[in-house]
Design a protein around this motif. Structure first.
Motif, short mmCIF file in Angstrom:
data_model
loop_
_atom_site.label_atom_id
_atom_site.label_comp_id
_atom_site.label_asym_id
_atom_site.label_seq_id
_atom_site.Cartn_x
_atom_site.Cartn_y
_atom_site.Cartn_z
N UNK A 76 100.40 12.68 44.31
CA UNK A 76 100.22 12.56 45.76
C UNK A 76 101.35 11.69 46.31
N UNK A 77 101.83 12.04 47.51
CA UNK A 77 102.96 11.34 48.11
C UNK A 77 102.51 10.44 49.25
N UNK A 78 103.02 9.19 49.24
CA UNK A 78 102.70 8.19 50.26
C UNK A 78 104.01 7.63 50.81
N UNK A 79 103.97 7.19 52.05
CA UNK A 79 105.13 6.51 52.64
C UNK A 79 104.97 5.00 52.44
N UNK A 80 106.02 4.38 51.90
CA UNK A 80 105.99 2.92 51.70
C UNK A 80 106.31 2.25 53.03
N UNK A 81 105.36 1.47 53.54
CA UNK A 81 105.50 0.90 54.89
C UNK A 81 105.66 -0.61 54.91
N UNK A 82 105.64 -1.25 53.77
CA UNK A 82 105.79 -2.71 53.79
C UNK A 82 105.58 -3.36 52.45
N UNK A 83 105.56 -4.69 52.46
CA UNK A 83 105.45 -5.48 51.24
C UNK A 83 104.66 -6.75 51.53
N UNK A 90 99.14 -10.17 55.74
CA UNK A 90 99.89 -8.97 56.11
C UNK A 90 99.34 -8.49 57.45
N UNK A 91 100.23 -8.42 58.44
CA UNK A 91 99.77 -8.19 59.81
C UNK A 91 99.39 -6.74 60.09
N UNK A 92 100.08 -5.79 59.53
CA UNK A 92 99.88 -4.39 59.88
C UNK A 92 98.68 -3.78 59.14
N UNK A 93 98.21 -2.67 59.64
CA UNK A 93 97.08 -1.95 59.06
C UNK A 93 97.62 -0.76 58.25
N UNK A 94 97.08 -0.58 57.05
CA UNK A 94 97.46 0.57 56.23
C UNK A 94 96.71 1.80 56.71
N UNK A 95 97.47 2.85 56.98
CA UNK A 95 96.86 4.09 57.46
C UNK A 95 96.95 5.16 56.37
N UNK A 96 96.32 6.31 56.64
CA UNK A 96 96.29 7.40 55.67
C UNK A 96 97.69 7.80 55.26
N UNK A 97 97.84 7.98 53.91
CA UNK A 97 99.10 8.38 53.30
C UNK A 97 100.18 7.31 53.38
N UNK A 98 99.77 6.04 53.60
CA UNK A 98 100.71 4.92 53.58
C UNK A 98 100.41 4.02 52.38
N UNK A 99 101.44 3.34 51.92
CA UNK A 99 101.29 2.42 50.79
C UNK A 99 102.09 1.15 51.04
N UNK A 109 96.09 -5.55 52.24
CA UNK A 109 96.23 -5.34 53.68
C UNK A 109 95.01 -4.66 54.28
N UNK A 110 94.76 -4.94 55.53
CA UNK A 110 93.66 -4.29 56.25
C UNK A 110 93.85 -2.78 56.22
N UNK A 111 92.76 -2.07 56.00
CA UNK A 111 92.81 -0.61 55.96
C UNK A 111 92.86 -0.06 54.56
N UNK A 112 93.48 -0.80 53.63
CA UNK A 112 93.56 -0.36 52.23
C UNK A 112 92.28 -0.74 51.49
N UNK A 113 91.94 0.06 50.49
CA UNK A 113 90.72 -0.24 49.72
C UNK A 113 90.93 -0.03 48.21
N UNK A 114 92.19 0.02 47.75
CA UNK A 114 92.47 0.16 46.33
C UNK A 114 93.95 -0.19 46.09
N UNK A 115 94.26 -0.45 44.82
CA UNK A 115 95.65 -0.70 44.43
C UNK A 115 95.97 0.17 43.23
N UNK A 116 97.02 0.95 43.35
CA UNK A 116 97.47 1.75 42.22
C UNK A 116 98.49 0.93 41.43
N UNK A 117 98.31 0.88 40.11
CA UNK A 117 99.23 0.11 39.27
C UNK A 117 100.62 0.73 39.34
N UNK A 118 101.64 -0.13 39.29
CA UNK A 118 103.01 0.34 39.39
C UNK A 118 103.34 1.34 38.28
N UNK A 119 102.67 1.19 37.11
CA UNK A 119 102.91 2.11 36.00
C UNK A 119 102.48 3.55 36.31
#
Length: 408
Positions: A76-83, A90-99, A109-119
């Motif tokens: 699945x493809x996501x757009x990297x929007x910050x760090x 973290x001020x911004x909200x994570x939206x669908x298809x964003x990472x 960050x607000x809006x996110x509910x999981x973390x995918x391991x870098x591996x």
């Protein structure tokens, strides 16, 4: 002075002798120096922890539902929007298809509910390929799931462990009131006993008992001194016991606790205080003497090495724990083990036998190898991990039978 023995069962000694002593002394100590002490106060959690959703891995925060069906073949493809920076929000909200990149321990960050391991990812420019399907809150410690304000953090009478130190400091608590550990004076007795470095005669015995006990108690954090060695001289023994009582909370003697002509422990204890019991229904360790002088304790341990150490473990240690405020002061079964040999019990007494513990990785069972039941020898203690117990009502233990194990 007539000699007689006043026997009691182990539980009776706990209830009618050790239970008489009350912990009284307490002081404030830095939390990072409190390891092994017993808390004098009940301490509550001051704030909810963690105060934010926290990542448990290095990776990318995103919406778990957007990874549905993701695999190596079908990423699945996501757009990297910050760090996320460590220690910052973290001020911004994570939206669908964003990472958003997040380090281990970083805020989700607000809006996110999981973390995918870098591996499980691959970066291509400003886009992220995700190769794994996640479920909601995977790799996330949820806000306030660790500790909540008002929960009990440490109970009064509870021993401070490294985990409690960590939790106290995480709550901003840097000092704690603890019970003072009792001081212990140890007296060696017997005309046949000489110092460990002495050039002994054929019939003399080097003193290992009192120095071993001193080392053991120091290891447990007690203030302890080996006060003196006294030959079979009543007046000198009496004087040294009196002097020790002025300085220490607990006075322990080695040897002279039986009823022989030159066994003076009971008489000396009777002269300075009250003897509660002389003799315990256990083997080894039968001729132990239990006395009280005001708020101070006197315990006369047998001189034979195995008897000495077993009695110290079963009675002296619980007494010291009681005096330092430990509510769990009675000996506790550490494990249930299978005896490698058949063993006979002492008639009418609880029997305790030194053992070496080993396990069988195939059947995941702990086994106990008993050592010869010779309390006059040092060798049974040489490789012992602890003792197994044969209850008062049992006459023997069969090979392969399960026993209670107490660790030294």
């Amino acid at each position: 002075m007539g000699k007689f023995m006043n026997f009691a069962r182990r539980e009776e000694i706990y209830e009618k002798y050790i239970n008489l002593f009350k912990p009284e002394k307490n002081f404030e100590i830095p939390v990072d120096s409190a390891m092994g002490y017993v808390s004098f106060e009940k301490i509550f959690v001051r704030e909810n922890l963690p105060g934010f959703d926290k990542s448990t891995v290095d990776g990318y925060a995103l919406i778990a539902e957007d990874t549905s069906g993701a695999s190596r073949e079908f990423p699945k493809t996501f757009k990297i929007t910050g760090k996320v920076e460590m220690g910052k929000g973290y001020e911004n909200v994570v939206r669908s298809k964003e990472a958003v990149w997040v380090p281990t321990g970083g805020v989700i960050p607000s809006g996110a509910n999981a973390v995918v391991m870098v591996e499980d990812t691959m970066v291509e420019g400003e886009f992220l390929k995700v190769f794994k399907q996640l479920h909601p809150w995977e790799n996330v410690i949820k806000k306030d799931s660790g500790m909540r304000k008002g929960e009990v953090l440490v109970n009064r009478g509870e021993r401070i462990t490294f985990g409690k130190i960590d939790a106290l400091l995480a709550n901003g608590i840097t000092k704690i009131m603890v019970y003072k550990k009792p001081s212990v004076g140890i007296i060696s007795t017997g005309s046949e006993v000489v110092e460990p470095d002495a050039q002994k005669s054929f019939f003399e015995v080097r003193d290992g008992n009192t120095y071993t006990l001193k080392a053991y108690l120091k290891h447990l954090g007690y203030e302890v001194e080996r006060v003196a060695h006294v030959k079979d001289e009543y007046e000198k023994f009496l004087r040294i016991v009196k002097e020790a009582l002025e300085k220490y909370d607990v006075v322990v003697t080695s040897g002279g606790s039986s009823v022989g002509k030159k066994d003076f422990t009971r008489e000396v204890f009777s002269e300075v205080g009250e003897v509660y019991f002389h003799g315990a229904w256990i083997k080894p360790g039968k001729p132990t003497v239990f006395a009280k002088v005001g708020e101070k304790a006197l315990i006369g341990l047998p001189g034979k090495p195995v008897s000495f150490m077993v009695s110290a473990y079963l009675f002296l240690l619980p007494l010291l724990k009681r005096l330092e405020g430990d509510t769990m002061w009675k000996p506790k079964v550490c494990a249930y083990v299978v005896s490698e040999d058949s063993l006979k019990a002492a008639h009418g007494r609880e029997t305790f036998i030194p053992v070496k513990i080993f396990d069988n990785f195939e059947n995941k069972i702990l086994y106990a190898k008993p050592f010869p039941d010779e309390s006059g020898l040092v060798k049974p203690l040489l490789n012992a991990d602890g003792i197994i117990r044969i209850p008062l009502e049992k006459e023997k233990v069969e090979k392969g039978e399960v026993c209670e194990f107490y660790m030294f």
